[in-house]
Design a protein around this motif. Structure first.
Motif, PDB file in Angstrom:
ATOM      1  N   ILE A  97      43.847  -5.320 -17.918  1.00 55.41           N
ATOM      2  CA  ILE A  97      44.432  -6.847 -16.781  1.00 55.41           C
ATOM      3  C   ILE A  97      45.845  -8.014 -17.514  1.00 55.41           C
ATOM      4  O   ILE A  97      45.394  -7.896 -19.066  1.00 55.41           O
ATOM      5  N   PRO A  98      46.332  -8.389 -17.204  1.00 53.86           N
ATOM      6  CA  PRO A  98      47.409  -9.398 -18.049  1.00 53.86           C
ATOM      7  C   PRO A  98      46.683 -10.211 -18.814  1.00 53.86           C
ATOM      8  O   PRO A  98      45.266 -10.752 -17.968  1.00 53.86           O
ATOM      9  N   GLY A  99      47.194 -11.076 -19.217  1.00 55.52           N
ATOM     10  CA  GLY A  99      46.122 -11.698 -20.159  1.00 55.52           C
ATOM     11  C   GLY A  99      45.929 -13.588 -18.763  1.00 55.52           C
ATOM     12  O   GLY A  99      46.902 -13.433 -18.280  1.00 55.52           O
ATOM     13  N   PHE A 100      44.300 -14.256 -19.506  1.00 51.70           N
ATOM     14  CA  PHE A 100      44.552 -14.936 -18.753  1.00 51.70           C
ATOM     15  C   PHE A 100      45.483 -16.398 -18.859  1.00 51.70           C
ATOM     16  O   PHE A 100      45.820 -16.505 -20.079  1.00 51.70           O
ATOM     17  N   ILE A 101      45.855 -16.986 -17.828  1.00 50.53           N
ATOM     18  CA  ILE A 101      46.728 -18.487 -17.889  1.00 50.53           C
ATOM     19  C   ILE A 101      45.636 -19.523 -17.395  1.00 50.53           C
ATOM     20  O   ILE A 101      45.531 -19.304 -16.137  1.00 50.53           O
ATOM     21  N   ASP A 102      45.129 -20.674 -18.128  1.00 53.62           N
ATOM     22  CA  ASP A 102      44.842 -21.754 -17.595  1.00 53.62           C
ATOM     23  C   ASP A 102      46.114 -22.885 -17.408  1.00 53.62           C
ATOM     24  O   ASP A 102      46.266 -23.597 -18.161  1.00 53.62           O
ATOM     25  N   ALA A 396      44.750 -15.805 -11.906  1.00 48.35           N
ATOM     26  CA  ALA A 396      44.714 -16.452 -13.031  1.00 48.35           C
ATOM     27  C   ALA A 396      45.613 -15.700 -14.116  1.00 48.35           C
ATOM     28  O   ALA A 396      45.258 -15.738 -15.292  1.00 48.35           O
ATOM     29  N   THR A 397      46.671 -14.884 -12.912  1.00 46.22           N
ATOM     30  CA  THR A 397      47.904 -14.507 -13.560  1.00 46.22           C
ATOM     31  C   THR A 397      49.387 -14.254 -13.525  1.00 46.22           C
ATOM     32  O   THR A 397      49.536 -15.580 -14.510  1.00 46.22           O
ATOM     33  N   ILE A 398      49.521 -13.899 -12.548  1.00 45.17           N
ATOM     34  CA  ILE A 398      50.622 -13.811 -12.712  1.00 45.17           C
ATOM     35  C   ILE A 398      51.078 -15.289 -11.781  1.00 45.17           C
ATOM     36  O   ILE A 398      52.101 -15.922 -11.799  1.00 45.17           O
ATOM     37  N   ILE A 404      53.940 -21.691 -14.481  1.00 44.84           N
ATOM     38  CA  ILE A 404      54.629 -22.432 -16.052  1.00 44.84           C
ATOM     39  C   ILE A 404      56.092 -22.476 -15.288  1.00 44.84           C
ATOM     40  O   ILE A 404      57.238 -22.988 -16.570  1.00 44.84           O
ATOM     41  N   GLY A 405      56.687 -20.611 -14.628  1.00 43.77           N
ATOM     42  CA  GLY A 405      58.078 -20.742 -14.668  1.00 43.77           C
ATOM     43  C   GLY A 405      57.901 -19.802 -15.639  1.00 43.77           C
ATOM     44  O   GLY A 405      59.688 -19.558 -15.902  1.00 43.77           O
ATOM     45  N   ILE A 406      56.978 -19.112 -15.934  1.00 40.58           N
ATOM     46  CA  ILE A 406      57.369 -18.340 -17.000  1.00 40.58           C
ATOM     47  C   ILE A 406      56.207 -16.473 -16.245  1.00 40.58           C
ATOM     48  O   ILE A 406      56.573 -15.376 -17.413  1.00 40.58           O
ATOM     49  N   GLU A 407      56.965 -16.094 -15.299  1.00 39.03           N
ATOM     50  CA  GLU A 407      56.972 -14.870 -14.532  1.00 39.03           C
ATOM     51  C   GLU A 407      57.634 -14.230 -14.747  1.00 39.03           C
ATOM     52  O   GLU A 407      57.325 -12.575 -15.075  1.00 39.03           O
ATOM     53  N   GLU A 408      59.002 -14.148 -15.842  1.00 39.81           N
ATOM     54  CA  GLU A 408      59.853 -13.033 -16.184  1.00 39.81           C
ATOM     55  C   GLU A 408      59.608 -12.485 -17.418  1.00 39.81           C
ATOM     56  O   GLU A 408      59.943 -11.099 -17.307  1.00 39.81           O
ATOM     57  N   SER A 409      58.373 -13.250 -18.000  1.00 38.76           N
ATOM     58  CA  SER A 409      58.553 -12.308 -19.078  1.00 38.76           C
ATOM     59  C   SER A 409      56.372 -12.432 -18.857  1.00 38.76           C
ATOM     60  O   SER A 409      55.714 -11.538 -19.844  1.00 38.76           O
ATOM     61  N   VAL A 410      55.754 -12.912 -18.900  1.00 29.98           N
ATOM     62  CA  VAL A 410      54.220 -12.464 -18.280  1.00 29.98           C
ATOM     63  C   VAL A 410      54.083 -13.066 -17.167  1.00 29.98           C
ATOM     64  O   VAL A 410      54.383 -13.071 -15.960  1.00 29.98           O
ATOM     65  N   GLY A 411      52.102 -12.576 -17.052  1.00 32.45           N
ATOM     66  CA  GLY A 411      51.739 -12.791 -15.722  1.00 32.45           C
ATOM     67  C   GLY A 411      51.449 -11.321 -14.815  1.00 32.45           C
ATOM     68  O   GLY A 411      50.615 -11.459 -14.243  1.00 32.45           O
ATOM     69  N   ASP A 412      51.865 -10.302 -15.745  1.00 33.73           N
ATOM     70  CA  ASP A 412      51.905  -9.217 -15.189  1.00 33.73           C
ATOM     71  C   ASP A 412      51.709  -8.134 -15.939  1.00 33.73           C
ATOM     72  O   ASP A 412      52.269  -8.500 -17.211  1.00 33.73           O
TER      73      ASP A 412
END
Length: 565
Positions: A97-102, A396-398, A404-412
């Protein structure tokens, strides 16, 4: 097993790594690897893994993920013919899975005591080792946060990537003692990271100064009217900053916040302010509401205008169920009410198609948890808000990346994305608690050291008589039996990175090492080993070296060090 951390560089031109860090990182260069068709390939191939697609809430079985440097370069369900130089990690029967994001943490509210640097570094290390690869810090002393962010980016500390906010409020709010701690030495409300505003403020100046702190967004906290919020968000968006707020700011109510352009609102219980007139007295002064108000607050049809506004504006809900669930017992009747509101409104938002992210607003050590609280937040979403396990993982990912506005580089998990990944031992699609059963964490394409391996008959280090005695390390990826390349240079570099990770675990650095012993499979490779070894030190420790007749995993080198505490 030995282990390693990624070697990435800060992209901010004003925050440069030290010359030593540059030397260390420059040496961690794996030779260019090619697929059989001649196209540039990843340096690592994660083979036979089941990918959890967080966009489509499905599982792609038996995939191969190629990673070059820190990015995913290819994903295929077909058998790939790889050149022998590609390092293959077989993840058969594992799930990735993608790394978790808190999306809601606080790591610098009281930086001189309860959020000291040592305590915070331990918390950040615990988050990363538990699979959290990005966090959104929602208010604190940015003098501290900017340092933590820089050290995380260049791997001086083991940490998730840090994105933080500045706090915006009315002047009345900045009498809060927490703001005094976070602006120590300055005047809260009159510093760039804690700014008091009113209708006469120069909003472009406020935002530009906030941007200069390194913040990703503004957090509108309290005592700001709706018309001022709209001006703030307009200025923020002109200058590329995210706009975040509590769901209740006061006097602005949730619907006014949403319509004013706030992108993410925090704390699901605060949505009750849409119905409860004296919400400020309840939330901030601890006063109780009447039975009639309580009953009205649970009539969900009353929230239709708010829900429709959130859907229209694409507002994301940062629910933070964990902090209300954890604290309800000590807050009595009021605590139970806040927890019930949180569960009810998160379920309502989810059923209405509103994106929900996993913020926790706390830290694991507060409650004695041995895993990151984001995983507890996911369980609450499933158990109390109607989420399926895969929907909770999506939150918890995408969804967090979108906050945060970083979905172009992380989240999936997709070609071109940064390889921030969590490998699970079991399929979490039917049981969200299995998201805690982690085999590996990968950040920026590198396997993360996660502490002592309980399956090995030794520990990585032990303190005695003022010294740290470290077990021998070889050049394998942490938690695996895979060596980082076939040549002595690559293995020595990985070995030294592994040693650095153990040192970090004990708040030490390479400069604290006083003695190392090198064991070489081929003593004739002594010079190449030296060339990879020496750049990790500004001042060389004492050392012995000798040839051996064989090392674990057929490694080319093993290094054992002793450090001074």
């Amino acid at each position: 097993m030995p282990h390693g951390l990624p070697c990435s560089f800060n992209t901010n031109p004003f925050l440069s790594p030290s010359p030593t860090t540059l030397l260390n990182c420059a040496l961690f260069v794996v030779s260019s690897l090619l697929l059989s068709d001649g196209v540039s390939a990843a340096s690592v191939a994660l083979k036979n893994v089941n990918i959890i697609d967080v966009n489509n809430l499905s599982i792609k079985q038996n995939q191969t993920i190629l990673i070059e440097d820190n990015r995913i370069t290819k994903i295929s369900g077909k058998k790939l013919r790889l050149k022998s130089e590609v390092t293959v990690v077989d993840l058969t029967d594992k799930y990735i899975i993608p790394g978790f994001i808190d999306t809601h943490v606080h790591h610098a509210t009281v930086p001189d005591t309860s959020d000291s640097d040592a305590i915070t570094r331990t918390r950040l290390r615990h988050l990363l080792q538990g699979g959290v690869t990005s966090i959104r810090d929602m208010g604190g002393d940015v003098r501290v946060l900017s340092s933590l962010k820089r050290r995380a980016e260049i791997n001086i500390i083991q940490s998730p990537d840090i994105y933080y906010s500045v706090i915006i409020g009315g002047s009345e709010f900045f009498s809060d003692p927490r703001t005094i701690e976070s602006a120590l030495g300055r005047t809260p409300g009159n510093v760039d990271w804690m700014r008091a505003v009113d209708e006469n403020s120069n909003f472009d100046e406020v935002i530009l100064k906030a941007l200069g702190t390194g913040a990703t967004g503004i957090k509108i906290y309290a005592k700001v009217p709706a018309d001022v919020i709209e001006k703030l968000q307009q200025a923020a968006k002109r200058h590329g900053m995210k706009v975040w707020a509590h769901a209740y700011v006061g006097p602005a109510k949730p619907e006014e916040l949403v319509n004013a352009g706030v992108e993410t609102i925090s704390h699901a219980p605060d949505l009750s302010a849409h119905v409860v007139e004296n919400f400020y007295e309840l939330r901030r002064k601890g006063e109780h509401i009447t039975d009639e108000q309580r009953q009205d607050s649970f009539e969900l049809t009353r929230y239709t205008p708010l829900i429709e506004a959130m859907k229209t504006n694409g507002t994301i809900l940062d629910a933070t169920l964990t902090v209300f669930e954890m604290n309800q017992s000590q807050r009595g009747e009021r605590g139970k009410l806040m927890n019930d509101w949180g569960n009810t409104f998160t379920r309502l938002a989810h059923e209405s198609g509103i994106l929900v992210s996993t913020g926790t607003d706390s830290a694991s050590d507060y409650y004695g948890h041995n895993t990151p609280l984001v995983q507890h937040e996911m369980q609450l979403l499933v158990n109390h808000a109607g989420f399926t396990p895969l929907e909770a993982i999506q939150s918890a990912t995408i969804n967090g990346a979108k906050v945060i506005g970083i979905e172009e580089s992380v989240g999936d998990i997709a070609v071109g994305k940064i390889a921030n990944l969590v490998v699970l031992n079991q399929n979490p699609s039917d049981d969200i608690t299995l998201a805690k059963d982690i085999a590996h964490v990968i950040k920026n394409g590198q396997f993360v050291y996660r502490g002592n391996n309980p399956n090995l008959p030794f520990v990585d280090a032990k303190k005695a008589a003022g010294m740290l005695y470290m077990s021998g390390q070889i050049g394998n990826f942490p938690g695996t039996k895979i060596l980082a390349g076939d040549d002595i240079s690559a293995q020595m570099t990985q070995t030294m990175k592994n040693i650095g990770d153990v040192l970090q675990q004990h708040d030490l650095t390479y400069s604290d090492i006083v003695k190392c012993t090198l064991m070489l499979d081929d003593i004739d490779e002594w010079q190449q080993a030296n060339e990879a070894y020496t750049p990790f030190f500004e001042t060389l420790p004492t050392r012995s070296a000798y040839g051996t007749s064989g090392l674990a995993l057929n490694a080319k080198v093993e290094v054992e060090c002793i450090a001074q505490l």
